[in-house]
Motif scaffolding. Structure first.
Motif, short mmCIF file in Angstrom:
data_model
loop_
_atom_site.label_atom_id
_atom_site.label_comp_id
_atom_site.label_asym_id
_atom_site.label_seq_id
_atom_site.Cartn_x
_atom_site.Cartn_y
_atom_site.Cartn_z
N TYR A 166 -10.26 -9.16 -8.75
CA TYR A 166 -9.71 -8.45 -8.05
C TYR A 166 -9.27 -9.11 -6.97
O TYR A 166 -9.83 -9.94 -6.17
CB TYR A 166 -10.81 -7.20 -7.65
N ILE A 167 -7.85 -8.70 -6.59
CA ILE A 167 -7.03 -9.59 -5.49
C ILE A 167 -6.62 -8.24 -4.53
O ILE A 167 -5.64 -7.33 -4.94
CB ILE A 167 -5.90 -10.44 -6.01
N LEU A 180 2.82 -13.48 -6.98
CA LEU A 180 1.29 -13.44 -7.43
C LEU A 180 1.55 -13.28 -9.10
O LEU A 180 0.79 -14.13 -9.92
CB LEU A 180 0.41 -12.62 -6.82
N ARG A 181 2.13 -12.43 -9.46
CA ARG A 181 2.25 -12.07 -11.07
C ARG A 181 2.85 -13.25 -11.87
O ARG A 181 2.32 -13.68 -12.79
CB ARG A 181 3.08 -10.86 -11.21
N LEU A 218 -6.88 -7.65 -11.39
CA LEU A 218 -6.72 -6.28 -10.63
C LEU A 218 -6.10 -6.47 -9.36
O LEU A 218 -6.91 -6.97 -8.64
CB LEU A 218 -8.16 -5.56 -10.81
N LEU A 219 -5.10 -5.78 -9.22
CA LEU A 219 -4.40 -5.98 -7.92
C LEU A 219 -4.84 -4.88 -7.08
O LEU A 219 -4.68 -3.68 -7.55
CB LEU A 219 -2.87 -6.07 -8.05
N PRO A 252 5.55 -6.29 -1.92
CA PRO A 252 6.18 -6.42 -3.17
C PRO A 252 6.73 -7.99 -3.26
O PRO A 252 6.50 -8.26 -4.54
CB PRO A 252 7.36 -5.58 -2.82
N ASN A 253 6.98 -8.39 -2.34
CA ASN A 253 7.30 -10.08 -2.43
C ASN A 253 6.27 -10.98 -3.00
O ASN A 253 6.32 -11.71 -3.84
CB ASN A 253 7.97 -10.66 -1.43
N CYS A 254 5.07 -10.51 -2.23
CA CYS A 254 3.82 -11.43 -2.83
C CYS A 254 3.40 -11.02 -4.16
O CYS A 254 2.95 -12.00 -4.72
CB CYS A 254 2.84 -11.21 -1.65
N GLU A 255 3.39 -9.80 -4.29
CA GLU A 255 2.94 -9.26 -5.81
C GLU A 255 3.78 -10.11 -7.03
O GLU A 255 3.31 -10.23 -7.69
CB GLU A 255 3.18 -7.76 -5.99
#
Length: 98
Positions: A7-8, A65-66, A52-53, A59-62
């Motif tokens: 989980y992040i 990260l993905r 699990l996000l 949004p930019n970090c996500e």
């Protein structure tokens, strides 16, 4: 067989709750972190079945990260969980793993 879930999230208090929820089930091993650096370190060091996000990831970090997760573990599933009860969490995880 135990399923390892990373989980992040960004909120330390919610991360503590998620740690408790994920580790309450004997079939799950939850690892909960608040930073991308911690997440990448864990992904490099050990087996993880699902990422699990949580809330607070912009949004930019996500996106970054993905991308980084997919480079390290191209077949790993990544899902979002922004809250709700433990029943919803269980359903989301089981659907993703199904």
């Amino acid at each position: 067989m135990q399923i390892t879930i990373l989980y992040i999230g960004r909120d330390p208090e919610i991360t503590i709750v998620m740690n408790r929820l994920l580790n309450a089930r004997p079939e799950w091993k939850g690892i909960c972190v608040c930073t991308d650096e911690e997440a990448m370190s864990i992904l490099k060091a050990q087996h993880v079945d699902l990422v699990l996000l949580g809330n607070g990831i912009n949004p930019n970090c996500e996106k970054a990260l993905r991308e980084n997760v997919n480079v390290l573990k191209p077949k790993i599933k990544i899902i979002q969980h922004y809250g709700g009860g433990s029943g919803l969490l269980y359903g989301e995880i089981m659907t993703a793993l199904g």
